[in-house]
Design an enzyme around this catalytic site. Structure first.
Site, mmCIF file in Angstrom:
data_model
loop_
_atom_site.group_PDB
_atom_site.id
_atom_site.type_symbol
_atom_site.label_atom_id
_atom_site.label_comp_id
_atom_site.label_asym_id
_atom_site.label_seq_id
_atom_site.Cartn_x
_atom_site.Cartn_y
_atom_site.Cartn_z
ATOM 1 N NE ARG A 245 2.105 -3.003 10.142
ATOM 2 C CZ ARG A 245 3.283 -2.631 9.674
ATOM 3 N NH1 ARG A 245 4.221 -2.279 10.491
ATOM 4 N NH2 ARG A 245 3.508 -2.586 8.379
ATOM 5 C CG ASP B 136 0.611 -8.139 6.263
ATOM 6 O OD1 ASP B 136 1.170 -9.164 6.694
ATOM 7 O OD2 ASP B 136 0.918 -6.994 6.621
ATOM 8 C CD GLU C 70 -2.069 1.315 2.908
ATOM 9 O OE1 GLU C 70 -1.387 0.722 3.774
ATOM 10 O OE2 GLU C 70 -2.884 2.199 3.169
HETATM 11 O O1 F6P Z 1 3.672 -5.401 6.053
HETATM 12 C C1 F6P Z 1 4.136 -6.686 6.096
HETATM 13 C C2 F6P Z 1 4.628 -7.049 7.455
HETATM 14 O O2 F6P Z 1 5.163 -8.314 7.316
HETATM 15 C C3 F6P Z 1 3.586 -6.997 8.589
HETATM 16 O O3 F6P Z 1 2.768 -8.104 8.663
HETATM 17 C C4 F6P Z 1 4.450 -6.839 9.803
HETATM 18 O O4 F6P Z 1 3.760 -6.233 10.855
HETATM 19 C C5 F6P Z 1 5.535 -5.967 9.298
HETATM 20 O O5 F6P Z 1 5.654 -6.192 7.917
HETATM 21 C C6 F6P Z 1 6.873 -6.167 9.969
HETATM 22 O O6 F6P Z 1 7.735 -5.213 9.499
HETATM 23 P P1 F6P Z 1 9.293 -5.150 9.742
HETATM 24 O O7 F6P Z 1 9.937 -6.030 8.721
HETATM 25 O O8 F6P Z 1 9.619 -3.730 9.533
HETATM 26 O O9 F6P Z 1 9.555 -5.676 11.113
#
Ligand code: F6P
Length: 343
Positions: free
Chosen positions: A170, A126, A102
């Site tokens: 999330r 997600d 997004e």
């Molecule tokens: O947006 C994809 C995602 O995998 C979410 O499900 C998760 O909350 C987030 O990325 C984790 O992000 P990072 O890699 O910044 O810890």
């Protein structure tokens, strides 16, 4: 045509499949050449790039992660849009194909509005992007988490334990819902529907008594009704304002142990779900998407993303795709209620 590629946001199994297919299609069908911007939007903002030719991509289909690197750099700010346009002009880039979720595609829509020819490719484990039946990476993540729960279950059952497994998500509970259904869990707890702690505890207690184990799949962003399970606070926030979530599994396991009177363990699957090789479905999907993105650019399209819709790859306006997140409708969870494990 000279085409720029970049991979923005969190990485995701299948990114390399899109890069590979775009380069093969463009180079072989149209004589295009490619430049890969490094680390998402940071690449065009800071002039970080590498040439991408057929030999660079031929073998990368089964590789996890992204050969271009990723970051959560936000390109949507007006000053940054101008800087990116200037960098693309300096690199002689005719068109851009950003691959992301997004946030990345929102910035792509703004760039397209500012006159850059831009066709996006939707990604996120997600599965919360609108305008597409499914995003690549989601199926792989569900496969990985399902296999993990199957393994965790044999040890839980041996010890008459309840198990709480935290998966990513999330704002959207697609992974939790699908993993919950795939593993015959006692419940899938998702961000879209506040859960009742006493109800989950009753179900878990009865299942452990009857069948020697119970699995609860909880999305990292799930919330208990009336704050019965308080999550983390003061967590870091990224450039898009997303709070880093996580840790609900441990808290929930503690509360379930108290209320259900059963021994409980928790596991956070975390980035295991995003790592490693894409499954066959995602390899094929990303191959189709990468090639379709190049074809859309050659048709002169811009401000759109390529997307799987009813089995076909179509183009959808970026504005439409990024207007609202595709979350799990509460009635979908309710409709599946009879299919979860119960004593
Ligand atoms: O947006 C994809 C995602 O995998 C979410 O499900 C998760 O909350 C987030 O990325 C984790 O992000 P990072 O890699 O910044 O810890």
């Amino acid at each position: 045509m000279r085409i720029g590629l970049l991979t923005g946001g969190g990485d995701c199994p299948g990114l390399n499949g899109v890069i590979r297919a775009a380069v093969l299609q463009g180079a072989r069908a149209h004589g295009d050449d490619f430049i890969g911007y490094l680390d998402g939007w940071r690449g065009p903002l800071e002039g970080l790039s590498q040439p991408l030719g057929v030999p660079d991509v031929e073998e990368i289909l089964p590789l996890g992660g992204t050969i271009l690197g990723a970051s959560r750099t936000n390109a949507g700010r007006a000053d940054r849009i101008d800087r990116i346009k200037a960098q693309l002009a300096a690199d002689g880039v005719d068109a851009l194909m950003p691959i992301g979720g997004e946030d990345t595609l929102g910035a792509a829509a703004r760039l397209a509005g500012a006159g850059v020819r831009c066709v996006g490719v939707p990604k996120t484990i997600d599965n919360d992007l609108s305008g597409t039946d499914v995003t690549f990476g989601f199926t792989t993540a569900v496969e990985i988490a399902t296999e993990a729960v199957d393994r965790l279950r044999t040890t839980s059952r041996s010890h008459h334990r309840a198990l709480v497994v935290e998966v990513m998500g999330r704002h959207a509970g697609w992974i939790a819902l699908h993993v919950g259904l795939a593993t015959s869990a006692a419940a899938a707890l998702i961000p879209e529907v506040e859960f009742s702690l006493p109800d989950v505890a009753a179900r878990v207690g009865a299942l452990v008594a009857a069948r020697r184990d119970a699995v609860v799949v909880v999305a990292e962003g799930a919330v208990a009704r009336a704050g019965a399970v308080e999550g983390d606070s003061g967590a870091p926030v990224d450039e898009f304002g997303h709070v880093q979530v996580g840790g609900i599994a441990g808290l929930l396991a503690g509360r379930l142990a108290e209320l259900a009177g059963v021994e409980t363990r928790s596991v956070v699957l975390g980035h295991v779900q995003r790592g490693g090789s894409p499954c066959a479905f995602d390899r094929v999907l990303t191959t189709r998407l990468g090639a379709a993105g190049v074809e859309a650019l050659h048709r002169g399209q811009s401000g759109v993303m390529v997307a799987l819709r009813g089995g076909a790859i179509e183009t959808v306006s970026l504005a439409e795709a990024t207007a609202t997140l595709k979350t799990v409708p509460p009635q979908t969870l309710a409709a599946h209620a009879p299919l979860f494990a119960a004593a």
